[in-house]
Scaffold this motif. Sequence first.
Motif, PDB file in Angstrom:
ATOM      1  N   PHE B  82       0.943  -1.300   0.047  1.00 49.10           N
ATOM      2  CA  PHE B  82       0.073  -0.124   0.075  1.00 49.10           C
ATOM      3  C   PHE B  82       1.003   1.309   0.012  1.00 49.10           C
ATOM      4  N   GLY B  83       1.757   1.052   0.769  1.00 50.72           N
ATOM      5  CA  GLY B  83       2.833   2.424   0.966  1.00 50.72           C
ATOM      6  C   GLY B  83       3.666   2.802  -0.328  1.00 50.72           C
ATOM      7  N   SER B  84       4.145   1.485  -0.843  1.00 55.49           N
ATOM      8  CA  SER B  84       4.551   2.035  -2.308  1.00 55.49           C
ATOM      9  C   SER B  84       3.852   2.567  -3.103  1.00 55.49           C
ATOM     10  N   LEU B  85       2.578   1.684  -3.399  1.00 59.92           N
ATOM     11  CA  LEU B  85       1.551   2.099  -4.222  1.00 59.92           C
ATOM     12  C   LEU B  85       1.169   3.900  -4.105  1.00 59.92           C
ATOM     13  N   LEU B  86       1.049   4.093  -2.813  1.00 59.40           N
ATOM     14  CA  LEU B  86       0.691   5.568  -2.567  1.00 59.40           C
ATOM     15  C   LEU B  86       1.766   6.388  -2.819  1.00 59.40           C
ATOM     16  N   ALA B  87       2.880   6.344  -2.488  1.00 57.40           N
ATOM     17  CA  ALA B  87       4.141   7.177  -2.533  1.00 57.40           C
ATOM     18  C   ALA B  87       4.492   7.250  -3.816  1.00 57.40           C
ATOM     19  N   ALA B 130      24.347  11.673   1.315  1.00 57.42           N
ATOM     20  CA  ALA B 130      25.071  12.622   2.008  1.00 57.42           C
ATOM     21  C   ALA B 130      23.807  13.630   2.483  1.00 57.42           C
ATOM     22  N   ILE B 131      22.873  13.548   1.835  1.00 54.48           N
ATOM     23  CA  ILE B 131      21.619  14.370   2.171  1.00 54.48           C
ATOM     24  C   ILE B 131      20.505  13.562   2.999  1.00 54.48           C
ATOM     25  N   ALA B 132      20.592  12.281   3.139  1.00 53.11           N
ATOM     26  CA  ALA B 132      19.880  11.520   3.915  1.00 53.11           C
ATOM     27  C   ALA B 132      19.633  11.817   5.159  1.00 53.11           C
ATOM     28  N   VAL B 133      20.843  12.201   5.949  1.00 53.85           N
ATOM     29  CA  VAL B 133      20.903  12.152   7.372  1.00 53.85           C
ATOM     30  C   VAL B 133      20.100  13.756   7.683  1.00 53.85           C
ATOM     31  N   PRO B 134      20.734  14.664   6.916  1.00 54.81           N
ATOM     32  CA  PRO B 134      20.247  15.913   7.187  1.00 54.81           C
ATOM     33  C   PRO B 134      18.561  15.965   7.045  1.00 54.81           C
ATOM     34  N   PHE B 135      18.266  15.340   6.232  1.00 54.48           N
ATOM     35  CA  PHE B 135      16.775  15.373   5.885  1.00 54.48           C
ATOM     36  C   PHE B 135      15.963  14.492   7.106  1.00 54.48           C
ATOM     37  N   VAL B 136      16.553  13.516   7.758  1.00 54.44           N
ATOM     38  CA  VAL B 136      16.150  12.950   8.853  1.00 54.44           C
ATOM     39  C   VAL B 136      15.880  13.999   9.883  1.00 54.44           C
ATOM     40  N   ILE B 137      16.762  14.579  10.159  1.00 60.01           N
ATOM     41  CA  ILE B 137      17.072  15.768  11.333  1.00 60.01           C
ATOM     42  C   ILE B 137      15.677  16.688  10.843  1.00 60.01           C
ATOM     43  N   ILE B 138      15.806  17.410   9.751  1.00 61.46           N
ATOM     44  CA  ILE B 138      15.067  18.333   9.589  1.00 61.46           C
ATOM     45  C   ILE B 138      13.587  17.938   9.393  1.00 61.46           C
ATOM     46  N   PHE B 139      13.217  16.617   8.992  1.00 64.89           N
ATOM     47  CA  PHE B 139      11.869  16.171   8.903  1.00 64.89           C
ATOM     48  C   PHE B 139      11.486  15.714  10.183  1.00 64.89           C
ATOM     49  N   SER B 140      12.586  15.412  11.121  1.00 66.88           N
ATOM     50  CA  SER B 140      11.956  15.181  12.768  1.00 66.88           C
ATOM     51  C   SER B 140      11.570  16.493  13.283  1.00 66.88           C
ATOM     52  N   THR B 141      12.291  17.508  13.083  1.00 66.07           N
ATOM     53  CA  THR B 141      12.044  18.666  13.635  1.00 66.07           C
ATOM     54  C   THR B 141      10.633  19.342  13.292  1.00 66.07           C
ATOM     55  N   ILE B 142      10.279  19.124  12.102  1.00 63.60           N
ATOM     56  CA  ILE B 142       9.211  19.870  11.487  1.00 63.60           C
ATOM     57  C   ILE B 142       7.944  18.830  11.309  1.00 63.60           C
ATOM     58  N   GLY B 143       8.357  17.547  11.782  1.00 66.68           N
ATOM     59  CA  GLY B 143       7.203  16.556  12.128  1.00 66.68           C
ATOM     60  C   GLY B 143       6.696  15.861  10.623  1.00 66.68           C
ATOM     61  N   LEU B 144       7.686  15.641   9.808  1.00 76.44           N
ATOM     62  CA  LEU B 144       7.376  15.008   8.463  1.00 76.44           C
ATOM     63  C   LEU B 144       7.991  13.662   8.541  1.00 76.44           C
ATOM     64  N   TYR B 148       3.596   9.695   4.889  1.00 78.88           N
ATOM     65  CA  TYR B 148       3.746   9.808   3.532  1.00 78.88           C
ATOM     66  C   TYR B 148       3.731  11.041   2.877  1.00 78.88           C
ATOM     67  N   PHE B 149       3.274  12.174   3.620  1.00 80.76           N
ATOM     68  CA  PHE B 149       3.471  13.351   3.079  1.00 80.76           C
ATOM     69  C   PHE B 149       5.043  13.732   2.944  1.00 80.76           C
ATOM     70  N   GLY B 150       5.845  13.446   3.522  1.00 85.60           N
ATOM     71  CA  GLY B 150       7.179  13.657   3.851  1.00 85.60           C
ATOM     72  C   GLY B 150       7.964  12.753   2.929  1.00 85.60           C
ATOM     73  N   LEU B 151       7.612  11.744   2.722  1.00 80.35           N
ATOM     74  CA  LEU B 151       8.298  10.527   1.647  1.00 80.35           C
ATOM     75  C   LEU B 151       7.915  11.148   0.398  1.00 80.35           C
ATOM     76  N   ILE B 152       6.773  11.415   0.017  1.00 77.10           N
ATOM     77  CA  ILE B 152       6.343  12.005  -1.233  1.00 77.10           C
ATOM     78  C   ILE B 152       6.765  13.239  -1.871  1.00 77.10           C
ATOM     79  N   ALA B 153       7.196  14.143  -0.382  1.00 75.29           N
ATOM     80  CA  ALA B 153       7.737  15.095  -0.801  1.00 75.29           C
ATOM     81  C   ALA B 153       9.366  15.237  -1.349  1.00 75.29           C
ATOM     82  N   ILE B 154      10.094  14.111  -0.599  1.00 76.70           N
ATOM     83  CA  ILE B 154      11.240  14.009  -0.833  1.00 76.70           C
ATOM     84  C   ILE B 154      11.442  13.229  -2.141  1.00 76.70           C
ATOM     85  N   TYR B 155      10.497  12.368  -2.690  1.00 77.34           N
ATOM     86  CA  TYR B 155      10.334  11.826  -3.959  1.00 77.34           C
ATOM     87  C   TYR B 155      10.321  12.775  -5.142  1.00 77.34           C
ATOM     88  N   ILE B 156       9.452  13.667  -4.885  1.00 79.79           N
ATOM     89  CA  ILE B 156       9.192  14.685  -5.891  1.00 79.79           C
ATOM     90  C   ILE B 156      10.684  15.424  -6.119  1.00 79.79           C
TER      91      ILE B 156
END
Lengths: 366, 286
Positions: B82-87, B130-144, B148-156
Motif C-alpha cells: 500500500f505504501g509503495s503504491l501510494l508514495a 549525503a543528504i539523507a541524514v540532514p533530511f532525517v533531522i529536518i523532517f524530525s523537527t518539522i514533524g514530517l 507519507y507526505f514527507g516521503l512523497i515530498a522527498i520523492y518529488i
Amino acid sequence: MTVHPMITSAALHMDGVSRRFGKTQALNAINLTVPTGSFVVLLGAAGAGKTTTMRIAAGLEDADEGAVLLSGIDVDGVQPKDRDIAMIFDNLALYPNKTGYDNLANPLKIRKMAQHAVDERVHAVSSTLRIGHVLKRLPKTMSGGERQRVALGRALVREPKLFLLDEPLSSLDAMLRVELRAELKRLQQEHGYSFLLATPDFNEALAVADTIVMLVEGEVRQVASPQEIYEAPVDRDVARFVGAPEINLLPASVVAGDDGRHLELLGASLPLPAGRLNFDGDFEAGIRPEHVQIDPSGAGALQASVVDIEPLGRLSALTLGIGQEQLRVTLAASQAEQMIPGSTVGVDIALDFLIAFERDTGRRLD
Amino acid sequence: MSDRPLTLPLALLLGLVTVVTLFPVFWILMTAIKPPTDWNAVPAIWVPSEPTLVNFQTLFDPEALGVYGVGGVSEAATQAVFGSLLASIVATALSVGIGLAAAIALSRYSGGGRATPLIILSGRMFPPAAIAVPFVIIFSTIGLIDTYFGLIAIYIAVTLPFSTWMLKSFVDEVPKEVEEAAMLDGLTRVRAHLTVTIPLIKGGLFATTLFIFILNWSEFLFALVLSYTTIETIPVRLAKYVTATAGTLYGVQAALAVLAMVPLVIAGFLIQNHLARGMTFGAVKR
C-alpha cells in the motif's frame, strides 16, 4: 497627433520598431508599411531581420521600441490570436498529427465555424490550391510542394487582414518555386489580399513585389519598386544585393579639364555625357554587368583580356582583366562562344547607366 | 527501424543477450515458488520439484511458513505494498506534472535564464547518502518523518530534475512554430501548449512517467531512514525478511520482488506503442 490617411488604411504599419537580442541589434528603428491589397516584399540576406520583423508584426515577439499598427490600430499587447493575421513560417509548421483537412480546418474550428461552413471553405481552398488529394493524409506522407500548399491553405481559409510569408518557397526546387510564386501573386491580386513576403532572393522579389523593402543589418535601407531598387539603389549594399552577377564596383574619379569633364576609370579617360555625374573627385563606380559592350575585334574605349567565361544559360558571364581590375560582363551566350580566354577585346561602358557611390560611406551620389 | 535481415550470427547474439538479460528474472520467479528447503540448496535447484505458493502466502500471512518449520516472520507486507503504491503514484504524478510545466517554461521561455536547467540538475549532484541524514533531522523537527507526505515530498524533489530534463528534451523536439501557428489560428499561449504541444510529446510523457515511477517504486534509502512504524515501502520490507532462526527468507523476498515487478511489466506493456519516437515528423521542412 495626426496620422497620415495612408497609414490608417494600411494593413500593416510599423513605426520605429527596434528589437535587440542580447548584444545584437536585430532591428533598428524600422518603418514599414503594407498598404491594403498590396504585395510588399521584405528583401534581405540571412540575419538581416526579416523573420524578427514578421514575428513582431504577428505578436509572437515583442518590440523593444516602436509601434505596430494593423489597419490603423495600435496592437501593443494584443495577442496573436486576436490580430487577424495569418503567417506561413519558413519551416511551415504544419500540425504533424493532423491530416491535411484538419490542418486547414483548424483555424476555422477554433473560431467555432459551423461544420458545413468549414467543409465548404476547406474544399474551396483545397481546389484552388489543388490539394484535394492530400486532405486525408498526414503531413509526413506529403511531398514538399504539397506541404507548402497545405501551409498556404491553412492561411488562406481564414481570409485574414494580413498575410505574413516567411521565405515560404525556400526549400522547393526551382520549377515548383516559380510555379508557386506565380500562384501566390495571382491569389493576392484576385482577392486583393495584403501580403508581406520575406525572401533573400531578388528574382523572387522582382517577380511578385509591388514594393520592395530592402533590409540590411536590421535597418530599412530603401523602400521602392523593384525597378527603382535595381536602377537607383540607395547605396552600395543594396546595389550589390540586387542583380546577378553582382554589380562591378571600381575606383573612379571625375576630372574637369579644358576639353570638358572626364571620367577616369580603369586607366582610361572617358568624356562624360552632358549632365552626368555633376561632381568632381574620387568616387566608386557601379557598373551592372549588362551595361558593358564588348567587341571581339578589339575596337572600343578600353582594351581588356578575357580571363574566364561562365555559361549562365541564355546569357554568359565574362570576367575581363583590365590592368589590375576585373570586370564582370554578361552577354548573349551566342556572342560569348566567339570569345577565347586570353584574347584581347574592346570594351565600351554605357555611362548613362553608371551608378556612382561615395567611396567612404557607400551612399549613392547624384 | 532498420530492415537488416536476421542472419544466424545476429540471431545467436540476440539469443545470448536475451538469456543474460532474463536469467535473473527466471531465477527470481523460480525462487518465489521454491519451498524453504530449496532456497539455498547446494547444488542449486533450478526448477523446484514441488512448486509452492507459500512464499506469496507469507507476504500476507506471516504464520504461513510454519508448515515448513520456519517461524518468527513478524509482519505482513500489506502495508508496504500500500505504501509503495501510494508514495510512487502520487509522487510520480506530481513530479511529471510539475516537470512538464517546468520543461515548457524552460524550452519556450528560457524561464529564469539559461543557467536554470543546470541549477535544477545540480540538485542531483549530491549523493542521496549525503543528504539523507540532514533530511532525517529536518523532517524530525518539522514533524514530517514517518509520514507519507514527507516521503512523497522527498520523492518529488529527487525525481523532479529527471522529469524536467527528460520532458524538456521532448518539448525541444517540437518546433515552436507549430505552437505559434496554433496561436495565429486562434489559441492562447496556454491553450496552444495544452492542446498542441502535449499531444505531440505523448510518447515522451509516457516514457518519462514510467521512468519516474520506476525510480520511486524502487527507492530504498530515503524510505528506510524516513520510516519508523507508520509508513513502509516494498524495498524496505524486502530488507526486513530476515529471521533469527532461518536466516534470510530468500523465497519470501523473491515472492515480494515478483509482486513488485507486476505493475512495471503491465505499465510497460500498455504504453509500448507510445514509446516509439517520430511523432513530429512532417511538421517542418528539413
